[in-house]
Enzyme design. Sequence first.
Site, PDB file in Angstrom:
ATOM      1  N   ASN A  67      -6.348   4.927 -17.108  1.00 54.32           N
ATOM      2  CA  ASN A  67      -5.890   4.165 -15.470  1.00 54.32           C
ATOM      3  C   ASN A  67      -5.322   3.300 -15.169  1.00 54.32           C
ATOM      4  OD1 ASN A  67      -6.384   3.941 -12.704  1.00 54.32           O
ATOM      5  ND2 ASN A  67      -7.928   3.038 -12.714  1.00 54.32           N
ATOM      6  N   TRP A  68      -3.918   3.483 -15.120  1.00 52.61           N
ATOM      7  CA  TRP A  68      -2.819   2.643 -15.022  1.00 52.61           C
ATOM      8  C   TRP A  68      -2.767   1.047 -13.724  1.00 52.61           C
ATOM      9  CZ3 TRP A  68       2.095   4.360 -16.964  1.00 52.61           C
ATOM     10  CH2 TRP A  68       1.941   5.201 -17.975  1.00 52.61           C
ATOM     11  N   LYS A  69      -3.850   2.167 -13.020  1.00 52.91           N
ATOM     12  CA  LYS A  69      -3.930   1.300 -11.539  1.00 52.91           C
ATOM     13  C   LYS A  69      -2.721   0.752 -10.721  1.00 52.91           C
ATOM     14  CE  LYS A  69      -7.842  -0.745 -13.296  1.00 52.91           C
ATOM     15  NZ  LYS A  69      -8.854  -1.765 -12.916  1.00 52.91           N
ATOM     16  N   HIS A 109     -12.520   5.464  -7.004  1.00 56.06           N
ATOM     17  CA  HIS A 109     -12.551   4.426  -7.685  1.00 56.06           C
ATOM     18  C   HIS A 109     -13.589   3.294  -7.396  1.00 56.06           C
ATOM     19  CE1 HIS A 109     -11.364   1.351 -10.400  1.00 56.06           C
ATOM     20  NE2 HIS A 109     -11.147   1.427 -11.886  1.00 56.06           N
ATOM     21  N   GLU A 128     -11.827   0.140  -7.012  1.00 59.61           N
ATOM     22  CA  GLU A 128     -11.021  -0.328  -5.961  1.00 59.61           C
ATOM     23  C   GLU A 128     -10.902   0.081  -4.516  1.00 59.61           C
ATOM     24  OE1 GLU A 128      -8.614  -1.316  -8.951  1.00 59.61           O
ATOM     25  OE2 GLU A 128     -10.330  -2.514 -10.341  1.00 59.61           O
ATOM     26  N   GLU A 162     -18.746   3.464 -13.622  1.00 67.56           N
ATOM     27  CA  GLU A 162     -18.135   2.454 -14.323  1.00 67.56           C
ATOM     28  C   GLU A 162     -18.856   0.892 -13.352  1.00 67.56           C
ATOM     29  OE1 GLU A 162     -13.972   2.651 -14.935  1.00 67.56           O
ATOM     30  OE2 GLU A 162     -13.696   3.103 -12.522  1.00 67.56           O
ATOM     31  N   GLY A 181     -12.660  -4.955 -15.211  1.00 69.99           N
ATOM     32  CA  GLY A 181     -11.587  -5.917 -14.864  1.00 69.99           C
ATOM     33  C   GLY A 181     -12.358  -7.951 -15.532  1.00 69.99           C
ATOM     34  N   SER A 220     -14.082  -3.253 -18.442  1.00 70.25           N
ATOM     35  CA  SER A 220     -13.857  -4.022 -20.050  1.00 70.25           C
ATOM     36  C   SER A 220     -14.178  -3.682 -21.249  1.00 70.25           C
ATOM     37  CB  SER A 220     -14.622  -5.054 -19.922  1.00 70.25           C
ATOM     38  OG  SER A 220     -14.451  -5.542 -18.060  1.00 70.25           O
ATOM     39  N   GLY A 278      -8.746   0.548 -17.831  1.00 68.03           N
ATOM     40  CA  GLY A 278      -7.769  -0.034 -17.600  1.00 68.03           C
ATOM     41  C   GLY A 278      -6.709  -0.879 -17.786  1.00 68.03           C
ATOM     42  N   GLY A 279      -7.373  -2.645 -18.161  1.00 66.74           N
ATOM     43  CA  GLY A 279      -7.010  -3.078 -18.682  1.00 66.74           C
ATOM     44  C   GLY A 279      -5.810  -2.903 -19.861  1.00 66.74           C
TER      45      GLY A 279
HETATM   46  C1  PEP Z   1     -10.755   0.842 -14.783  1.00 65.23           C
HETATM   47  O1  PEP Z   1     -10.054   0.859 -13.896  1.00 65.23           O
HETATM   48  O2  PEP Z   1     -11.228   1.882 -14.205  1.00 65.23           O
HETATM   49  C2  PEP Z   1     -11.390  -0.184 -15.286  1.00 65.23           C
HETATM   50  C3  PEP Z   1     -12.207   0.016 -15.871  1.00 65.23           C
HETATM   51  O3  PEP Z   1     -10.730  -1.168 -15.742  1.00 65.23           O
HETATM   52  P1  PEP Z   1     -11.367  -2.069 -16.750  1.00 65.23           P
HETATM   53  O4  PEP Z   1     -11.294  -1.721 -18.252  1.00 65.23           O
HETATM   54  O5  PEP Z   1     -10.062  -3.482 -16.592  1.00 65.23           O
HETATM   55  O6  PEP Z   1     -12.504  -3.218 -16.467  1.00 65.23           O
END
Ligand code: PEP
Length: 262
Positions: free
Chosen positions: A9-11, A102, A104, A174, A180, A220, A241-242
């Site tokens: 997930n590039w956000k 999601h 966010e 999640e 994050g 994470s 994500g990251g």
């Molecule tokens: C996400 O954006 O769904 C996510 C899990 O981010 P991260 O891996 O950065 O925690």
Amino acid sequence: MRRRLIVGNWKMHKTASEAAAFVHRLAELAPAVGATGSTERVEVVLAPPFTALHAAAQAAAPSFPFTLAAQNLFWEEHGAFTGEVSAPMLKDLGCQAVILGHSERRQLFGDRDEGINKKIRAALRHGLRPILCVGESLADREAGLTESVVTGQLAKCLDSLSADDLLKLTIAYEPVWAIGTGRAATVAQAAAVHETLRTVLATGWKREAGQQVRILYGGSVTPENAGAFLASPQIDGALIGGACLDPHSFATILALAQALPA
Ligand code: PEP
């Protein structure tokens, strides 16, 4: 056996040209760290921002196939909805899947379970596979509400969907406190929630849904901890994500997934 699924997930990261460069680099790097382009055992999903979807699709190499996903959609097909993007528009761009619900989107943009349900239906109507995110806040977890929060989200988001619809869906657990933050859930915490979700799918819809729907963990995930999550029989993959923004770390996670026994 459910095929493992790794979603990046590039956000709101990467321009169209950066997306093309990333896809080329991933295809180059992946074999070097042991990831193959075979999707037989592990499906790879890339979810760039809307503006980079076309560039990412164009950059795909036959040697390294991936599923293209959007990060959101609006449930109407067209009309006076300034700033929104519909399922047929995404389908026309080559998307096959879409991330919905999601945290966010829920926290920053007011997405609610009832609206997420409409988005899931719109996605299914147009042949997009929904990746539904559910997860509890830290306050929910500390109050012992994890199970009721995630099963409540699931019930509302999947309201009135048929068992056949469900088979096209992926669920991502999640925990909001893990996204994050660098503070991932433990494998045991994730596996326990996955087990609960699977039971709800099997009892609320039908046994096949409980057996076949893939449930991913997200929060994470890194190249350091991914192997432990992916080795759990309860965890069918990861939403990242990251750690998906750097081609080397994403390729390393793909290689870990591919190296696990089927
Ligand atoms: C996400 O954006 O769904 C996510 C899990 O981010 P991260 O891996 O950065 O925690």
